[in-house]
Design a protein around this motif. Sequence first.
Motif, PDB file in Angstrom:
ATOM      1  N   LEU A  69       0.869  -1.253   0.043  1.00 17.02           N
ATOM      2  CA  LEU A  69      -0.020   0.071   0.114  1.00 17.02           C
ATOM      3  C   LEU A  69       0.675   1.286   0.047  1.00 17.02           C
ATOM      4  CD1 LEU A  69      -2.961   0.962  -0.149  1.00 17.02           C
ATOM      5  CD2 LEU A  69      -2.979   1.100   2.323  1.00 17.02           C
ATOM      6  N   HIS A  70       2.072   1.190   0.101  1.00 19.39           N
ATOM      7  CA  HIS A  70       2.985   2.451  -0.015  1.00 19.39           C
ATOM      8  C   HIS A  70       4.294   1.987  -0.419  1.00 19.39           C
ATOM      9  CE1 HIS A  70       4.474   6.479   0.787  1.00 19.39           C
ATOM     10  NE2 HIS A  70       5.424   6.160   1.545  1.00 19.39           N
ATOM     11  N   CYS A  71       4.795   2.801  -1.777  1.00 18.44           N
ATOM     12  CA  CYS A  71       5.911   2.484  -2.216  1.00 18.44           C
ATOM     13  C   CYS A  71       6.525   3.654  -3.181  1.00 18.44           C
ATOM     14  CB  CYS A  71       5.962   1.024  -2.838  1.00 18.44           C
ATOM     15  SG  CYS A  71       7.457   0.567  -3.696  1.00 18.44           S
ATOM     16  N   HIS A  72       7.691   3.694  -2.902  1.00 15.02           N
ATOM     17  CA  HIS A  72       8.415   4.437  -4.116  1.00 15.02           C
ATOM     18  C   HIS A  72       9.210   3.756  -4.790  1.00 15.02           C
ATOM     19  CE1 HIS A  72       7.051   8.069  -1.499  1.00 15.02           C
ATOM     20  NE2 HIS A  72       7.802   7.580  -0.355  1.00 15.02           N
ATOM     21  N   ALA A  73       8.634   3.198  -5.745  1.00 14.25           N
ATOM     22  CA  ALA A  73       9.090   1.988  -6.688  1.00 14.25           C
ATOM     23  C   ALA A  73      10.455   2.370  -7.404  1.00 14.25           C
ATOM     24  CB  ALA A  73       8.268   1.324  -7.739  1.00 14.25           C
ATOM     25  N   ALA A  74      10.619   3.699  -8.061  1.00 17.57           N
ATOM     26  CA  ALA A  74      11.724   4.088  -8.734  1.00 17.57           C
ATOM     27  C   ALA A  74      12.868   3.995  -7.768  1.00 17.57           C
ATOM     28  CB  ALA A  74      11.466   5.133  -9.572  1.00 17.57           C
ATOM     29  N   MET A  75      12.839   4.040  -6.663  1.00 17.62           N
ATOM     30  CA  MET A  75      13.890   4.528  -5.654  1.00 17.62           C
ATOM     31  C   MET A  75      14.820   3.165  -5.335  1.00 17.62           C
ATOM     32  SD  MET A  75      12.499   7.267  -2.897  1.00 17.62           S
ATOM     33  CE  MET A  75      13.930   7.766  -2.425  1.00 17.62           C
ATOM     34  N   THR A  76      14.343   1.899  -6.169  1.00 21.91           N
ATOM     35  CA  THR A  76      15.191   0.561  -6.196  1.00 21.91           C
ATOM     36  C   THR A  76      16.608   1.202  -6.389  1.00 21.91           C
ATOM     37  OG1 THR A  76      14.504   0.328  -8.267  1.00 21.91           O
ATOM     38  CG2 THR A  76      13.491  -1.077  -6.439  1.00 21.91           C
ATOM     39  N   VAL A  77      16.874   2.232  -7.623  1.00 21.03           N
ATOM     40  CA  VAL A  77      18.271   2.654  -7.699  1.00 21.03           C
ATOM     41  C   VAL A  77      19.100   3.266  -6.635  1.00 21.03           C
ATOM     42  CG1 VAL A  77      17.577   2.457 -10.093  1.00 21.03           C
ATOM     43  CG2 VAL A  77      17.649   4.371  -8.906  1.00 21.03           C
ATOM     44  N   MET A  78      18.270   3.532  -5.488  1.00 24.22           N
ATOM     45  CA  MET A  78      18.997   4.212  -4.309  1.00 24.22           C
ATOM     46  C   MET A  78      19.036   3.312  -3.079  1.00 24.22           C
ATOM     47  SD  MET A  78      16.805   8.017  -4.863  1.00 24.22           S
ATOM     48  CE  MET A  78      16.413   8.297  -6.247  1.00 24.22           C
ATOM     49  N   ARG A  79      18.800   1.822  -3.236  1.00 22.09           N
ATOM     50  CA  ARG A  79      18.945   1.148  -2.203  1.00 22.09           C
ATOM     51  C   ARG A  79      20.296   1.099  -1.439  1.00 22.09           C
ATOM     52  NH1 ARG A  79      15.983  -4.017  -2.732  1.00 22.09           N
ATOM     53  NH2 ARG A  79      16.368  -3.676  -5.294  1.00 22.09           N
ATOM     54  N   GLY A  80      20.281   1.474  -0.275  1.00 21.27           N
ATOM     55  CA  GLY A  80      21.508   1.379   0.346  1.00 21.27           C
ATOM     56  C   GLY A  80      22.422   2.782   0.278  1.00 21.27           C
ATOM     57  N   LEU A  81      21.675   3.676  -0.211  1.00 22.35           N
ATOM     58  CA  LEU A  81      22.652   5.105  -0.822  1.00 22.35           C
ATOM     59  C   LEU A  81      22.739   5.708   0.495  1.00 22.35           C
ATOM     60  CD1 LEU A  81      23.443   6.871  -2.875  1.00 22.35           C
ATOM     61  CD2 LEU A  81      21.254   7.951  -2.593  1.00 22.35           C
TER      62      LEU A  81
END
Length: 439
Positions: A69-81
């Motif tokens: 119910l809540h996601c900022h999906a495009a931020m996968t490329v910022m995982r662990g940033l």
Amino acid sequence: MLEPCDLLIEAGHVVPVVPHAVVLPDHAVAVTAGRIMAVLPIAEARARFRPAAVISRPQHALLPGLVNLHCHAAMTVMRGLADDLPLMRWLQEHIWPTEAAFVGPELVQDGITLAAAEMLRGGVTTVNDMYFFPDVAAQAFARAGMRATIGLIVIEFPSAWAQSPAEYFDKGLSVYGECKDLPGIRFAFAPHAPYTVSDESFERIRVLSDQLDLPVHVHVHETAFEVDDAVRQRNERPLARLKRLGLVNSNLIAVHMTQLSDAEIQLVGEQGVSIAHCPESNLKLASGFAPIERLRRAGANVAIGTDGCASNNDLDLLGEIRTAALLAKAVAQDAAAIDAAYALQMATLNGARALGLDAEIGSIEVGKSADLITVDLSRFDVLPVYSAISQLVYASNRRDVCDVWVMGEPRVQDGALCHFDPNALAELARRWGQRIAAR
């Protein structure tokens, strides 16, 4: 004569969610044209149907697809940033500067491709997303074959997507008109948060939400600092402000909600507000503890989300369910708070209800869409199975997901993604990591 059907899924444990807390042993679900035709014992199903295909999972649980119910999906490329930082420093010194440098159609397309694959592999069939470039997001989720409610972002400061509140509205409404008929795609208004959105914008959102019958998806009472700062600046708590502006109602999806008074809990319960509970993100950013057992008892529709990979750092909703159930017990100081059956309901039917999709998904019922998953309960470290629901919540993880269907179409088979190349996905993620790290 046997009835034809497209697919018969046989499972050792069918967990329909409705009726509540029920497990149907050795049952089958018949699917035709992407919809559930029947739920019945396996022997009866074999005597009644002539399926074009049979999937037999005698040691698995079959349940509805999960709803994030809540996601900022495009931020996968910022995982662990930027790990191990408080929320405002994390946002102001790391996330917002990175977004200013890199956010555009390419990042959104690639980030959502990675996110959709990750979520589908983990049994998530529906996501409520909030990010920039909703036009790109809608197309990307549709290509991935995943259901998505796309947030029409509204924020007062300029971004790569829009330069002014008026442009956010104009472009968002244009995307809604152009993309609302994409299969599996729906929309919500997504004002970022009370501290980044004006009264004027909220008032326009309220009118448009009523006219178009769209949910309003917003971060609310995420931290004590947010609430205290609102009181200092406006002499008004954020939720009280949303109430004054007419937004506290059954269309509201309030994300986080860690800082609540008794009166606020009663208010959201009485108004049928949906809560997008994100326990792992709240824990990681030390945002606070949402009182979800009290919210549930008050009548709020409590569902669950992962938040984005920059603050979680994964999109594992099965893991999130376990965290939510355990944390709720500690917060309520009650071992019976948020039991396993309700925790699973949070990730299925309650999420569907928040999005206005509960007539379509969220439970295994005749006539609903065949958004279904199987979870392997045969491994030694999951056995023995006294209660399939308890094992799903307290012992399973996303790597136990075996099969996933969205609208009756296979997205994962025998643990393998159907329409993605894992090696290509890994290379895509590595390339983005190199670009962002080089900055």
